[in-house]
Design a protein around this motif. Structure first.
Motif, mmCIF file in Angstrom:
data_model
loop_
_atom_site.group_PDB
_atom_site.id
_atom_site.type_symbol
_atom_site.label_atom_id
_atom_site.label_comp_id
_atom_site.label_asym_id
_atom_site.label_seq_id
_atom_site.Cartn_x
_atom_site.Cartn_y
_atom_site.Cartn_z
ATOM 1 N N LEU A 1 7.950 1.544 -1.378
ATOM 2 C CA LEU A 1 8.158 2.049 -0.094
ATOM 3 C C LEU A 1 7.112 1.857 0.729
ATOM 4 O O LEU A 1 6.756 1.641 1.228
ATOM 5 C CB LEU A 1 7.498 3.704 -0.384
ATOM 6 N N SER B 1 7.193 0.818 4.744
ATOM 7 C CA SER B 1 6.432 1.488 5.677
ATOM 8 C C SER B 1 5.980 0.112 6.255
ATOM 9 O O SER B 1 5.685 0.737 7.429
ATOM 10 C CB SER B 1 5.364 2.490 4.924
ATOM 11 N N ARG B 2 5.908 -0.958 5.704
ATOM 12 C CA ARG B 2 5.222 -2.044 6.148
ATOM 13 C C ARG B 2 5.860 -2.526 6.981
ATOM 14 O O ARG B 2 5.431 -3.068 8.742
ATOM 15 C CB ARG B 2 4.450 -3.352 5.159
ATOM 16 N N GLU C 1 6.055 -0.153 10.279
ATOM 17 C CA GLU C 1 4.773 -0.188 11.164
ATOM 18 C C GLU C 1 4.904 -1.303 11.433
ATOM 19 O O GLU C 1 4.322 -0.742 13.159
ATOM 20 C CB GLU C 1 3.418 -0.538 10.231
#
Length: 148
Positions: free
Chosen positions: A74, A78-79, A82
């Motif tokens: 996760l 998310s990185r 982003e």
């Protein structure tokens, strides 16, 4: 208890092989074999083997490893999301690159010169040559274009 017995047997077998190797006058190899064969019994006596067997055979430990792996996954997702949000998509990156190329050209230029610079007003047969025989028509065309 079973792991302690197995490790003791492995160590005893290793020491037997080391003794046979020493009997053949290969003392350096016998010393290495003896050193490796003492590792399992050393691990049993320090308690590391019991700790490892507790880790391997408990389902709660495996559930913990699974949760840690899910957490890492996760975090990586998310990185990536982003980074895409900050950088923008492919179309935005291509548009930015095209804008950078346009900014790199001279202000009055309509397109970068990629081929040989030939003036449309000058006939192609009359190339200006120096004493060395070099063609400076490209330079002349650039200078005329900028009014120099």
């Amino acid at each position: 208890m079973l792991t302690s017995t197995i490790c003791a047997a492995v160590s005893a077998a290793g020491l037997g092989i080391a003794a046979l190797t020493a009997y053949r006058k290969r003392f350096l190899a016998a010393t290495r074999i003896a050193a490796f064969s003492l590792v399992p019994i050393g691990l049993v006596l320090t308690g590391i083997v019991d700790w490892l067997t507790d880790v391997v055979f408990k389902p709660s430990v495996w559930a913990g490893f699974g949760i840690l792996a899910l957490s890492a996954l996760l975090f990586m997702v998310s990185r990536v999301a982003e980074r895409r949000r900050i950088d923008g998509g492919r179309k935005e990156r291509r548009a930015a690159e095209a804008g950078a190329r346009r900014d790199a050209m001279a202000p009055g230029a309509s397109a970068p010169s990629l081929g040989p610079g030939r003036s449309a007003s000058r006939p192609q047969g009359k190339a200006t040559k120096s004493a060395d025989g070099e063609d400076f028509s490209d330079i002349e065309a650039i200078l005329k274009k900028h009014g120099i």
